[in-house]
Design a protein around this motif. Structure first.
Motif, short mmCIF file in Angstrom:
data_model
loop_
_atom_site.label_atom_id
_atom_site.label_comp_id
_atom_site.label_asym_id
_atom_site.label_seq_id
_atom_site.Cartn_x
_atom_site.Cartn_y
_atom_site.Cartn_z
N ARG A 1 1.64 15.34 -2.24
CA ARG A 1 0.96 14.65 -1.14
C ARG A 1 -0.47 15.16 -0.98
NH1 ARG A 1 4.45 12.48 3.11
NH2 ARG A 1 6.62 12.60 2.51
N LEU A 2 -0.65 16.47 -1.09
CA LEU A 2 -1.99 17.04 -0.93
C LEU A 2 -2.91 16.58 -2.06
CD1 LEU A 2 -3.65 18.87 0.91
CD2 LEU A 2 -3.01 20.81 -0.55
N GLU B 1 2.79 9.92 -12.19
CA GLU B 1 4.06 10.32 -11.59
C GLU B 1 3.87 10.78 -10.14
OE1 GLU B 1 6.83 9.89 -13.16
OE2 GLU B 1 6.37 9.86 -15.29
N PRO B 2 3.34 9.94 -9.25
CA PRO B 2 2.98 10.38 -7.90
C PRO B 2 4.15 10.75 -7.00
CG PRO B 2 2.80 8.01 -8.05
CD PRO B 2 3.06 8.50 -9.44
N THR B 3 5.37 10.27 -7.31
CA THR B 3 6.51 10.59 -6.45
C THR B 3 7.33 11.76 -6.99
OG1 THR B 3 7.89 8.94 -7.56
CG2 THR B 3 6.68 8.23 -5.61
N ASN B 4 6.79 12.45 -8.00
CA ASN B 4 7.49 13.60 -8.57
C ASN B 4 7.73 14.66 -7.49
OD1 ASN B 4 8.60 15.32 -10.52
ND2 ASN B 4 6.63 16.32 -10.86
N ILE C 1 5.13 7.03 0.07
CA ILE C 1 4.07 6.93 -0.94
C ILE C 1 3.97 5.50 -1.45
CG2 ILE C 1 3.31 7.67 -3.23
CD1 ILE C 1 2.87 9.71 -0.97
N ARG C 2 5.11 4.84 -1.64
CA ARG C 2 5.08 3.44 -2.08
C ARG C 2 4.40 2.55 -1.04
NH1 ARG C 2 11.35 3.76 -3.92
NH2 ARG C 2 11.04 4.66 -5.98
N ARG D 1 0.88 0.31 -1.50
CA ARG D 1 0.73 -1.10 -1.14
C ARG D 1 -0.44 -1.31 -0.18
NH1 ARG D 1 6.48 -0.51 -0.31
NH2 ARG D 1 7.65 -1.24 -2.13
N GLU D 2 -0.60 -0.39 0.79
CA GLU D 2 -1.70 -0.49 1.74
C GLU D 2 -3.04 -0.38 1.02
OE1 GLU D 2 -0.98 2.59 4.52
OE2 GLU D 2 0.63 1.52 5.59
N LEU D 3 -3.14 0.57 0.10
CA LEU D 3 -4.39 0.75 -0.65
C LEU D 3 -4.72 -0.51 -1.46
CD1 LEU D 3 -3.75 4.39 -1.87
CD2 LEU D 3 -5.54 3.68 -0.28
#
Length: 328
Positions: A163-164, A181-184, A194-195, A199-201
């Motif tokens: 997250r950081l 692999e952002p949800t690792n 995170i998903r 979507r917001e981004l």
């Protein structure tokens, strides 16, 4: 990293509006010493405004590709453009418009989460120091780390470190966000958050390039995807189109699975798999009503008869002839 010229953001805007891909590679190849071919002739096209899933088992060449796209390593041959400019030659001009989280975040363990972001922001020559505190606070809030902002990074869990790292990539508005692999390391709730953020981004106009070995993750959040295996690109396109290219599975729920399996095979159903109260298989090229009728005629008690739509996993198996090792 030099300060980008005033013309560069305009160039990026024009590039996106023209429909030119945000990322494009042609015959991109990386061969390491000893002859190991990590990426083999990759032709990749990432549309502007997409959430693009870069899918493949661990070791398929995804991270090597990303490192070439970001100018971290030189390709052996072939070309790559990011935001319409050649990489790695245009690294200094392109990277100010790109947020990236590659192979996990590089953090100072003895600093707090907040102070890590302050250091990242201070290293950006385009960042206004007068608004640094507000930027850092907003980035921490966006990834749900406000309460842990004062804790030292070495005390963070793997998921908190992810997250950081994502917060660091979001300190400035970005035209492109590259996530490896952002949800690792995240728990299911963290993965959902995170998903949602991705979507917001994307809805704000950021193109997101998301590398993952998790088929379900790509299918849930991405508009487009590419599939790699053993360094080679297997297919790419809109996620819905990739799934549509594979056949679904016929699912029969019954207390008579053995007899149902026999009848289904006689009716041309392929790859029949039997479980306790369910039989699945590849639908035959015939009217499924006739298949159902044959089951009933044979005395099979049919409690459910449906065709499950094809998934990305089905598409991968159809393309490669092998299963997808989600465990890496």
């Amino acid at each position: 990293m030099g300060e980008p010229s005033a013309a560069e953001p305009e160039h990026s805007d024009a590039q996106a509006e023209s429909g030119e891909p945000v990322i494009a590679t042609r015959a991109l190849t990386k061969r390491y010493r000893g002859g190991q071919l990590a990426v083999d002739g990759l032709d990749l096209t990432v549309p502007a405004g997409s959430v693009f899933g870069f899918l493949g088992p661990n070791g398929s060449g995804k991270t090597t590709t990303i490192r070439m796209l970001m100018g971290l390593i030189e390709p052996t041959s072939g070309t790559a453009t990011v935001l319409g400019q050649p990489m790695p030659r245009a690294t200094r001009a392109v990277l100010p418009h790109v947020g990236a989280l590659i192979e996990g975040p590089a953090l100072y363990g003895f600093l707090s989460g907040r102070d890590n972001l302050v250091r990242y922001d201070s290293a950006d020559p385009a960042a206004d120091p007068r608004t640094r505190k507000a930027r850092v606070a907003a980035a921490l809030d966006r990834v749900g780390l406000t309460a842990a902002a004062g804790k030292k990074a070495k005390a963070y869990s793997l998921g908190m470190k992810q997250r950081l790292g994502l917060a660091a990539a979001l300190l400035q508005p970005r035209r492109l966000l590259v996530l490896d692999e952002p949800t690792n390391g995240l728990d299911p709730q963290g993965m959902r958050e995170i998903r949602t953020l991705i979507r917001e981004l994307a809805s704000d106009g950021t193109t997101v390039f998301l590398s993952s070995h998790l088929l379900d993750e790509i299918e849930q959040v991405c508009t487009h995807a590419a599939v790699m295996t053993q360094g080679r690109l297997i297919t790419q396109g809109a996620v819905a189109e990739l799934s549509a290219g594979a056949r679904g599975r016929l699912v029969v729920t019954t207390p008579d699975p053995a007899e149902a399996a026999r009848v289904l095979k006689e009716q041309g159903v392929g790859d029949v798999v039997v479980t306790a109260d369910r039989v699945t298989g590849e639908p035959p090229d015939r009217d499924l009503a006739e298949v159902n009728a044959a089951l009933v005629t044979a005395g099979v008690r049919v409690r459910g008869f449906t065709v499950r739509r094809a998934s990305l996993e089905d598409a991968f198996v159809a393309l490669t002839g092998e299963g997808f090792d989600v465990a890496g």
